[in-house]
Design an enzyme around this catalytic site. Sequence first.
Site, mmCIF file in Angstrom:
data_model
loop_
_atom_site.group_PDB
_atom_site.id
_atom_site.type_symbol
_atom_site.label_atom_id
_atom_site.label_comp_id
_atom_site.label_asym_id
_atom_site.label_seq_id
_atom_site.Cartn_x
_atom_site.Cartn_y
_atom_site.Cartn_z
ATOM 1 N N THR A 12 0.868 -0.928 -0.028
ATOM 2 C CA THR A 12 0.025 -0.096 0.018
ATOM 3 C C THR A 12 0.853 1.210 0.006
ATOM 4 O O THR A 12 1.990 1.236 0.680
ATOM 5 C CB THR A 12 -0.975 0.122 1.280
ATOM 6 O OG1 THR A 12 -1.358 1.272 1.517
ATOM 7 C CG2 THR A 12 -0.236 -0.503 2.548
ATOM 8 N N ASP A 13 0.180 2.206 -0.536
ATOM 9 C CA ASP A 13 1.128 3.642 -0.619
ATOM 10 C C ASP A 13 1.074 4.085 0.923
ATOM 11 O O ASP A 13 1.865 5.060 1.280
ATOM 12 C CB ASP A 13 0.318 4.653 -1.417
ATOM 13 C CG ASP A 13 -1.082 5.094 -0.952
ATOM 14 O OD1 ASP A 13 -1.512 4.327 0.022
ATOM 15 O OD2 ASP A 13 -1.632 6.063 -1.546
ATOM 16 N N GLU A 14 0.501 3.632 1.937
ATOM 17 C CA GLU A 14 0.412 4.125 3.097
ATOM 18 C C GLU A 14 1.706 3.667 3.948
ATOM 19 O O GLU A 14 2.033 4.593 4.887
ATOM 20 C CB GLU A 14 -0.845 3.477 4.050
ATOM 21 C CG GLU A 14 -2.170 3.603 3.457
ATOM 22 C CD GLU A 14 -3.096 3.500 4.424
ATOM 23 O OE1 GLU A 14 -3.286 3.610 5.412
ATOM 24 O OE2 GLU A 14 -4.398 3.285 3.593
ATOM 25 N N TYR A 54 -1.326 -0.437 11.153
ATOM 26 C CA TYR A 54 -1.602 -0.933 9.965
ATOM 27 C C TYR A 54 -0.412 -0.828 8.995
ATOM 28 O O TYR A 54 0.402 -1.601 8.351
ATOM 29 C CB TYR A 54 -2.790 -0.473 9.125
ATOM 30 C CG TYR A 54 -3.031 -0.913 7.738
ATOM 31 C CD1 TYR A 54 -3.071 -2.077 7.427
ATOM 32 C CD2 TYR A 54 -3.092 0.146 6.802
ATOM 33 C CE1 TYR A 54 -3.451 -2.541 6.001
ATOM 34 C CE2 TYR A 54 -3.120 -0.083 5.395
ATOM 35 C CZ TYR A 54 -3.324 -1.676 5.244
ATOM 36 O OH TYR A 54 -3.317 -1.759 3.705
ATOM 37 N N LYS A 107 2.381 -3.265 7.331
ATOM 38 C CA LYS A 107 2.800 -3.516 5.819
ATOM 39 C C LYS A 107 4.078 -3.029 5.497
ATOM 40 O O LYS A 107 4.788 -3.730 4.695
ATOM 41 C CB LYS A 107 1.695 -2.762 5.138
ATOM 42 C CG LYS A 107 0.153 -3.066 5.277
ATOM 43 C CD LYS A 107 0.052 -4.284 4.660
ATOM 44 C CE LYS A 107 0.021 -4.645 3.012
ATOM 45 N NZ LYS A 107 -0.239 -6.015 2.761
HETATM 46 P P1 NAD Z 1 -9.764 -7.112 2.909
HETATM 47 O O1 NAD Z 1 -9.660 -6.852 4.480
HETATM 48 O O2 NAD Z 1 -11.056 -6.606 2.208
HETATM 49 O O3 NAD Z 1 -9.421 -8.615 2.897
HETATM 50 C C1 NAD Z 1 -8.303 -9.397 3.250
HETATM 51 C C2 NAD Z 1 -8.543 -10.847 3.131
HETATM 52 O O4 NAD Z 1 -7.556 -11.682 3.792
HETATM 53 C C3 NAD Z 1 -9.941 -11.405 3.642
HETATM 54 O O5 NAD Z 1 -10.554 -12.223 2.775
HETATM 55 C C4 NAD Z 1 -9.441 -12.131 4.879
HETATM 56 O O6 NAD Z 1 -10.281 -13.209 5.293
HETATM 57 C C5 NAD Z 1 -8.180 -12.638 4.443
HETATM 58 N N1 NAD Z 1 -7.184 -12.868 5.926
HETATM 59 C C6 NAD Z 1 -6.888 -12.115 6.873
HETATM 60 N N2 NAD Z 1 -6.043 -12.597 7.739
HETATM 61 C C7 NAD Z 1 -5.844 -13.684 7.096
HETATM 62 C C8 NAD Z 1 -4.812 -14.739 7.437
HETATM 63 N N3 NAD Z 1 -4.220 -14.864 8.630
HETATM 64 N N4 NAD Z 1 -4.591 -15.944 6.527
HETATM 65 C C9 NAD Z 1 -5.551 -16.006 5.428
HETATM 66 N N5 NAD Z 1 -6.492 -15.117 5.080
HETATM 67 C C10 NAD Z 1 -6.497 -14.067 5.720
HETATM 68 O O7 NAD Z 1 -8.498 -6.246 2.403
HETATM 69 P P2 NAD Z 1 -8.623 -5.537 1.075
HETATM 70 O O8 NAD Z 1 -8.797 -4.271 1.070
HETATM 71 O O9 NAD Z 1 -9.153 -6.684 -0.179
HETATM 72 O O10 NAD Z 1 -6.888 -5.444 0.739
HETATM 73 C C11 NAD Z 1 -6.012 -6.789 0.264
HETATM 74 C C12 NAD Z 1 -4.532 -6.437 0.152
HETATM 75 O O11 NAD Z 1 -4.359 -5.115 -0.533
HETATM 76 C C13 NAD Z 1 -4.049 -6.089 1.643
HETATM 77 O O12 NAD Z 1 -2.573 -6.786 1.757
HETATM 78 C C14 NAD Z 1 -3.931 -4.699 1.702
HETATM 79 O O13 NAD Z 1 -3.164 -4.155 2.503
HETATM 80 C C15 NAD Z 1 -3.526 -4.359 0.242
HETATM 81 N N6 NAD Z 1 -4.245 -2.969 -0.207
HETATM 82 C C16 NAD Z 1 -5.539 -2.715 -0.113
HETATM 83 C C17 NAD Z 1 -5.802 -1.265 -0.436
HETATM 84 C C18 NAD Z 1 -7.454 -0.812 -0.362
HETATM 85 O O14 NAD Z 1 -7.459 0.398 -0.604
HETATM 86 N N7 NAD Z 1 -8.210 -1.691 0.253
HETATM 87 C C19 NAD Z 1 -5.008 -0.458 -1.123
HETATM 88 C C20 NAD Z 1 -3.686 -0.909 -1.226
HETATM 89 C C21 NAD Z 1 -3.123 -2.290 -0.739
HETATM 90 P P1 TYD Z 2 -10.454 4.363 4.887
HETATM 91 O O1 TYD Z 2 -11.569 3.905 3.816
HETATM 92 O O2 TYD Z 2 -10.717 3.668 6.184
HETATM 93 O O3 TYD Z 2 -9.283 3.982 4.085
HETATM 94 P P2 TYD Z 2 -7.793 4.571 4.498
HETATM 95 O O4 TYD Z 2 -7.729 4.843 6.185
HETATM 96 O O5 TYD Z 2 -7.025 3.104 4.516
HETATM 97 O O6 TYD Z 2 -6.996 5.694 3.813
HETATM 98 O O7 TYD Z 2 -10.310 5.712 4.951
HETATM 99 C C1 TYD Z 2 -10.256 6.605 3.783
HETATM 100 C C2 TYD Z 2 -10.238 8.359 4.538
HETATM 101 O O8 TYD Z 2 -11.903 8.350 4.956
HETATM 102 C C3 TYD Z 2 -9.339 8.342 5.765
HETATM 103 O O9 TYD Z 2 -8.774 9.716 5.533
HETATM 104 C C4 TYD Z 2 -10.427 8.058 6.691
HETATM 105 C C5 TYD Z 2 -11.673 8.776 6.269
HETATM 106 N N1 TYD Z 2 -12.866 8.209 6.856
HETATM 107 C C6 TYD Z 2 -13.875 9.252 7.530
HETATM 108 O O10 TYD Z 2 -13.833 10.184 7.381
HETATM 109 N N2 TYD Z 2 -15.148 8.624 8.171
HETATM 110 C C7 TYD Z 2 -15.182 7.140 7.956
HETATM 111 O O11 TYD Z 2 -16.013 6.644 8.926
HETATM 112 C C8 TYD Z 2 -13.939 6.296 7.741
HETATM 113 C C9 TYD Z 2 -14.121 4.672 7.610
HETATM 114 C C10 TYD Z 2 -12.942 7.022 7.228
#
Ligand code: NAD
Ligand code: TYD
Length: 351
Positions: free
Chosen positions: A134-136, A159, A163
């Site tokens: 992630t970019d975070e 988090y 990562k």
């Molecule tokens: P999510 O929380 O929706 O899904 C995570 C999945 O991993 C779930 O299906 C969960 O059951 C599974 N999981 C959790 N712990 C586990 C374990 N110990 N063993 C096996 N499976 C397990 O997450 P997401 O948003 O789909 O993100 C997926 C990946 O992409 C993550 O690594 C996250 O850091 C990365 N990512 C997410 C975003 C975003 O905006 N959501 C952006 C950049 C990177």
């Molecule tokens: P989120 O979807 O949790 O993603 P991330 O924290 O990984 O960027 O949040 C996106 C942005 O929205 C973040 O700046 C936090 C804000 N946010 C709210 O303002 N209200 C909410 O209820 C949530 C869940 C997030």
Amino acid sequence: MKTYLVTGGAGFIGSNFVLYMLKKHKDIKIVNVDKLTYAGNLENLKEIEGDERHVFVQADICDREAISKLFAEYDFDYVINFAAESHVDRSIKNPEIFVDTNVGGTVNMLQCAKNAWAEGEGFKAGKKYLQVSTDEVYGSLGDDGFFMETTPLCPHSPYSASKASADMFVMAFHDTYGFPVNITRCSNNYGPYQFPEKLIPLIINNAKQKKALPVYGDGMNVRDWLYVEDHCKAIDMVAENGRDGEVYNVGGHNERPNIFIVKKIIESLAGKYDKTIDESLIKYVEDRKGHDRRYGIDPQKIKDELGWYPETPFEKGIELTIDWYLANTEWMERVTSGAYQNYYADMYKGK
Ligand code: NAD
Ligand code: TYD
């Protein structure tokens, strides 16, 4: 035929990836390993029920025995590690599980792949471990500039710290053992099947029910939003053609303040769902602790080297997303029943 070990493939991005890959490539096999935590949902994979190219295994990525058994059973070409605890707010309340899964789980996956792929002094040809990051991990930006692959890691939340640690282990395996890896670092994703703890599905779900729309702080924190399918395309391209040991940032130059996103959803729902949904639902609440101010990706490297570009402009992607949630009310009802109620009550109490 290529064989993929995809972890976390019942979560938001992972399930979109599995669906995308099986649509795009005829001749592949995907073994999908997911623990099915609160964020994992087999319903996300309903469309591919009965597809013999997909095998689902419920297992924990931290479980050495279960994962090495899979490597003994299949000759994987790629490991794509999506599995993670992914929500910043949860990490603030309970950091330990983020270390266990995101760091411990990643190291376990690396060890299992390294053992299975070892050949002579090095590794079998054509293998690759891809870490979905992630970019975070880069921390927070001021008003100017973008995250580059060379930007130093400076995570702030538990988090993003977990990562970043995982990324460092991935690179340590590359640098120490010559283990074949790539890391992708993507900006915020949105689209179908996203769990409604994240901003966009949470706001859609609350607005539909005319519940308060919680906006943290002044609503001016900026995130760089990418439609999930464009992220899936990038991962496919990096797995195929990414240079060994390289990091690729993924983002579509779509930075928006949170309040813009919330107002956009209100406007769209008022137009197509219920005209009484309006901005009076917005509720500014206490800010997130350590809230990163701005994320913004420079995607030039993946564009130049691999020809990736985002195909879905935000205006289209947000409507597709809202339409998906409107059409999938049962999915939303099921994932928000039970444990979600307690999560929501606890996270937003007093807000
Ligand atoms: P999510 O929380 O929706 O899904 C995570 C999945 O991993 C779930 O299906 C969960 O059951 C599974 N999981 C959790 N712990 C586990 C374990 N110990 N063993 C096996 N499976 C397990 O997450 P997401 O948003 O789909 O993100 C997926 C990946 O992409 C993550 O690594 C996250 O850091 C990365 N990512 C997410 C975003 C975003 O905006 N959501 C952006 C950049 C990177
Ligand atoms: P989120 O979807 O949790 O993603 P991330 O924290 O990984 O960027 O949040 C996106 C942005 O929205 C973040 O700046 C936090 C804000 N946010 C709210 O303002 N209200 C909410 O209820 C949530 C869940 C997030």
